[in-house]
Design a protein around this motif. Structure first.
Motif, PDB file in Angstrom:
ATOM      1  N   LEU A 152       0.838  -1.209   0.000  1.00  0.00           N
ATOM      2  CA  LEU A 152       0.000   0.000   0.000  1.00  0.00           C
ATOM      3  C   LEU A 152       0.868   1.252   0.000  1.00  0.00           C
ATOM      4  CD1 LEU A 152      -2.742  -1.121   2.549  1.00  0.00           C
ATOM      5  CD2 LEU A 152      -3.007  -0.868   0.072  1.00  0.00           C
ATOM      6  N   SER A 153       1.991   1.155   0.704  1.00  0.00           N
ATOM      7  CA  SER A 153       2.917   2.279   0.762  1.00  0.00           C
ATOM      8  C   SER A 153       3.487   2.572  -0.639  1.00  0.00           C
ATOM      9  CB  SER A 153       4.032   1.905   1.751  1.00  0.00           C
ATOM     10  OG  SER A 153       4.760   3.015   2.079  1.00  0.00           O
ATOM     11  N   VAL A 154       3.816   1.504  -1.370  1.00  0.00           N
ATOM     12  CA  VAL A 154       4.333   1.661  -2.733  1.00  0.00           C
ATOM     13  C   VAL A 154       3.244   2.218  -3.657  1.00  0.00           C
ATOM     14  CG1 VAL A 154       5.066   0.333  -4.770  1.00  0.00           C
ATOM     15  CG2 VAL A 154       6.172  -0.051  -2.559  1.00  0.00           C
ATOM     16  N   LEU A 155       2.012   1.738  -3.490  1.00  0.00           N
ATOM     17  CA  LEU A 155       0.915   2.250  -4.326  1.00  0.00           C
ATOM     18  C   LEU A 155       0.701   3.743  -4.090  1.00  0.00           C
ATOM     19  CD1 LEU A 155      -1.668  -0.694  -4.105  1.00  0.00           C
ATOM     20  CD2 LEU A 155      -0.122  -0.156  -5.985  1.00  0.00           C
ATOM     21  N   SER A 156       0.858   4.183  -2.831  1.00  0.00           N
ATOM     22  CA  SER A 156       0.762   5.625  -2.535  1.00  0.00           C
ATOM     23  C   SER A 156       1.888   6.371  -3.226  1.00  0.00           C
ATOM     24  CB  SER A 156       0.868   5.880  -1.025  1.00  0.00           C
ATOM     25  OG  SER A 156      -0.243   5.371  -0.381  1.00  0.00           O
ATOM     26  N   PHE A 157       3.092   5.786  -3.137  1.00  0.00           N
ATOM     27  CA  PHE A 157       4.275   6.389  -3.753  1.00  0.00           C
ATOM     28  C   PHE A 157       4.059   6.541  -5.260  1.00  0.00           C
ATOM     29  CE2 PHE A 157       8.612   6.597  -5.281  1.00  0.00           C
ATOM     30  CZ  PHE A 157       9.297   7.256  -4.268  1.00  0.00           C
ATOM     31  N   GLU A 158       3.427   5.535  -5.854  1.00  0.00           N
ATOM     32  CA  GLU A 158       3.160   5.542  -7.301  1.00  0.00           C
ATOM     33  C   GLU A 158       1.924   6.378  -7.653  1.00  0.00           C
ATOM     34  OE1 GLU A 158       4.437   4.040 -10.061  1.00  0.00           O
ATOM     35  OE2 GLU A 158       6.107   2.917  -9.195  1.00  0.00           O
ATOM     36  N   ARG A 159       1.286   6.923  -6.630  1.00  0.00           N
ATOM     37  CA  ARG A 159       0.055   7.725  -6.786  1.00  0.00           C
ATOM     38  C   ARG A 159      -1.057   6.936  -7.487  1.00  0.00           C
ATOM     39  NH1 ARG A 159       0.949  13.018  -5.516  1.00  0.00           N
ATOM     40  NH2 ARG A 159       3.134  13.618  -5.316  1.00  0.00           N
ATOM     41  N   VAL A 160      -1.142   5.667  -7.154  1.00  0.00           N
ATOM     42  CA  VAL A 160      -2.229   4.845  -7.713  1.00  0.00           C
ATOM     43  C   VAL A 160      -3.503   5.169  -6.944  1.00  0.00           C
ATOM     44  CG1 VAL A 160      -3.092   2.471  -7.987  1.00  0.00           C
ATOM     45  CG2 VAL A 160      -0.674   2.978  -8.390  1.00  0.00           C
ATOM     46  N   ASP A 161      -4.557   5.557  -7.664  1.00  0.00           N
ATOM     47  CA  ASP A 161      -5.797   5.848  -6.935  1.00  0.00           C
ATOM     48  C   ASP A 161      -6.948   4.948  -7.375  1.00  0.00           C
ATOM     49  OD1 ASP A 161      -6.318   6.857  -9.380  1.00  0.00           O
ATOM     50  OD2 ASP A 161      -6.472   8.953  -8.765  1.00  0.00           O
ATOM     51  N   ASN A 162      -6.602   3.926  -8.157  1.00  0.00           N
ATOM     52  CA  ASN A 162      -7.641   2.989  -8.571  1.00  0.00           C
ATOM     53  C   ASN A 162      -7.063   1.574  -8.508  1.00  0.00           C
ATOM     54  OD1 ASN A 162     -10.024   1.997  -9.528  1.00  0.00           O
ATOM     55  ND2 ASN A 162      -9.586   2.470 -11.679  1.00  0.00           N
ATOM     56  N   MET A 163      -7.494   0.842  -7.506  1.00  0.00           N
ATOM     57  CA  MET A 163      -6.933  -0.482  -7.257  1.00  0.00           C
ATOM     58  C   MET A 163      -7.301  -1.459  -8.370  1.00  0.00           C
ATOM     59  SD  MET A 163      -5.346  -2.423  -5.239  1.00  0.00           S
ATOM     60  CE  MET A 163      -5.217  -1.655  -3.651  1.00  0.00           C
ATOM     61  N   ALA A 164      -6.325  -2.266  -8.825  1.00  0.00           N
ATOM     62  CA  ALA A 164      -6.633  -3.298  -9.824  1.00  0.00           C
ATOM     63  C   ALA A 164      -7.670  -4.259  -9.227  1.00  0.00           C
ATOM     64  CB  ALA A 164      -5.359  -4.050 -10.199  1.00  0.00           C
ATOM     65  N   PRO A 165      -8.701  -4.619 -10.013  1.00  0.00           N
ATOM     66  CA  PRO A 165      -9.790  -5.455  -9.476  1.00  0.00           C
ATOM     67  C   PRO A 165      -9.318  -6.759  -8.845  1.00  0.00           C
ATOM     68  CG  PRO A 165     -10.320  -4.662 -11.679  1.00  0.00           C
ATOM     69  CD  PRO A 165      -8.908  -4.250 -11.410  1.00  0.00           C
ATOM     70  N   LYS A 166      -8.176  -7.292  -9.315  1.00  0.00           N
ATOM     71  CA  LYS A 166      -7.712  -8.584  -8.788  1.00  0.00           C
ATOM     72  C   LYS A 166      -7.397  -8.536  -7.290  1.00  0.00           C
ATOM     73  CE  LYS A 166      -3.402  -9.826  -9.676  1.00  0.00           C
ATOM     74  NZ  LYS A 166      -2.176 -10.158 -10.403  1.00  0.00           N
ATOM     75  N   TYR A 167      -7.208  -7.321  -6.753  1.00  0.00           N
ATOM     76  CA  TYR A 167      -6.878  -7.222  -5.313  1.00  0.00           C
ATOM     77  C   TYR A 167      -8.121  -7.006  -4.439  1.00  0.00           C
ATOM     78  CZ  TYR A 167      -2.156  -6.991  -7.049  1.00  0.00           C
ATOM     79  OH  TYR A 167      -0.978  -7.298  -7.683  1.00  0.00           O
ATOM     80  N   ILE A 168      -9.259  -6.894  -5.091  1.00  0.00           N
ATOM     81  CA  ILE A 168     -10.511  -6.768  -4.317  1.00  0.00           C
ATOM     82  C   ILE A 168     -11.259  -8.089  -4.501  1.00  0.00           C
ATOM     83  CG2 ILE A 168     -12.635  -5.435  -3.992  1.00  0.00           C
ATOM     84  CD1 ILE A 168     -11.157  -3.047  -5.243  1.00  0.00           C
ATOM     85  N   LEU A 169     -11.201  -8.930  -3.487  1.00  0.00           N
ATOM     86  CA  LEU A 169     -11.662 -10.308  -3.647  1.00  0.00           C
ATOM     87  C   LEU A 169     -13.163 -10.442  -3.395  1.00  0.00           C
ATOM     88  CD1 LEU A 169      -8.690 -12.150  -1.921  1.00  0.00           C
ATOM     89  CD2 LEU A 169      -8.945 -11.471  -4.299  1.00  0.00           C
ATOM     90  N   GLU A 170     -13.793 -11.143  -4.341  1.00  0.00           N
ATOM     91  CA  GLU A 170     -15.244 -11.285  -4.270  1.00  0.00           C
ATOM     92  C   GLU A 170     -15.687 -12.043  -3.022  1.00  0.00           C
ATOM     93  OE1 GLU A 170     -17.117 -13.895  -6.941  1.00  0.00           O
ATOM     94  OE2 GLU A 170     -19.036 -12.884  -6.812  1.00  0.00           O
ATOM     95  N   ARG A 171     -14.809 -12.952  -2.565  1.00  0.00           N
ATOM     96  CA  ARG A 171     -15.236 -13.794  -1.433  1.00  0.00           C
ATOM     97  C   ARG A 171     -15.518 -12.988  -0.164  1.00  0.00           C
ATOM     98  NH1 ARG A 171      -9.360 -16.164   0.459  1.00  0.00           N
ATOM     99  NH2 ARG A 171      -8.427 -15.262  -1.373  1.00  0.00           N
ATOM    100  N   TRP A 172     -14.988 -11.738  -0.093  1.00  0.00           N
ATOM    101  CA  TRP A 172     -15.236 -10.920   1.089  1.00  0.00           C
ATOM    102  C   TRP A 172     -16.178  -9.747   0.799  1.00  0.00           C
ATOM    103  CZ3 TRP A 172      -9.410 -11.536   1.756  1.00  0.00           C
ATOM    104  CH2 TRP A 172      -9.179 -12.758   2.408  1.00  0.00           C
TER     105      TRP A 172
END
Ligand code: ZN
Length: 237
Positions: A152-172
């Protein structure tokens, strides 16, 4: 009641039959009591889950940070899982991220996490700007399905503001019906659908695996990795 009496030569045939009937009756009573308790447990668990589901739909846990990514999880995940995700977002404040090398959109980062006044740990995280894949060697996502504070720290560093769907798991997701509501109480048995029967067989089978795996943390991690692969394969089906 002494069951050894059944084998006693002192008892006549009629008495033995009477004793056997008596034991059978006691056993039946015991079984009825156990099954009734089991049904009550199922009913109260289903009731509790219905209440949790209602709470998940009608209340929102406030975000712990200003991250847009955190808000993505906030809207999708159940309260229970969102709290686990939030713990990782909070953990970002103890992480310092620096880029090590980068080539063709693929960057390797070193994340230093302060774990106490005098101790820090280093983690290597890679980020692919094209596929939006992020991977940390702590393997939290691979083992638990939760993105770690280092990633998450790296994603902030990269200024990513839209998470790739593969990291949002349907099971939860709070939008899917809980799987184990397929377990029916005894009274529902004649109404069991083939799907519920298959589900019961799977529960029986997976129970043995879980019992074995729960012996050691390492075995659980192997199981989580295997589940993630299997889920990915099933989603493609
Ligand atoms: Zn990590």
């Amino acid at each position: 009641m002494d069951s050894s009496l059944l084998g006693s030569p002192l008892l006549g045939r009629d008495e033995k039959h009477a004793k056997e009937r008596e034991y059978a009756f006691i056993f039946q009573q015991l079984l009825e009591t156990i099954l009734k308790q089991y049904d009550n447990c199922l009913a109260s668990r289903e009731q509790a889950e219905r209440e949790f589901d209602v709470a998940d739909f009608h209340t929102v846990i406030p975000c712990a940070t200003k991250s847009i990514i955190e808000a993505q999880f906030q809207h999708v995940y159940t309260h229970e899982k969102f709290k686990e995700v939030q713990a990782q977002f909070r953990g970002k404040v103890d992480c310092i991220t620096r880029s090590m090398y980068s080539t063709l959109g693929f960057t390797t980062y070193e994340v230093i996490e302060q774990v106490s006044n005098s101790t820090s740990n280093k983690f290597v995280v890679t980020y692919d700007a094209v596929s939006r894949d992020v991977k940390c060697h702590c393997l939290l996502f691979e083992s638990r399905g939760i993105l770690c504070r280092h990633s998450l720290s790296v994603l902030s560093f990269e200024r990513v503001d839209n998470m790739a769907p593969k990291y949002i798991l349907e099971r939860w997701s709070k939008n899917i019906k809980r799987r184990h509501t397929h377990i029916k109480s005894r009274q529902d048995e004649p109404l069991l659908e083939p799907r519920s029967k298959r589900f019961d067989e799977l529960v029986f089978w997976s129970h043995n695996i879980c019992e074995f795996a729960s012996e050691f943390k390492e075995l659980i991690e192997i199981l989580h990795r295997a589940f993630d692969k299997v889920i990915a394969e099933m989603e493609e089906y």
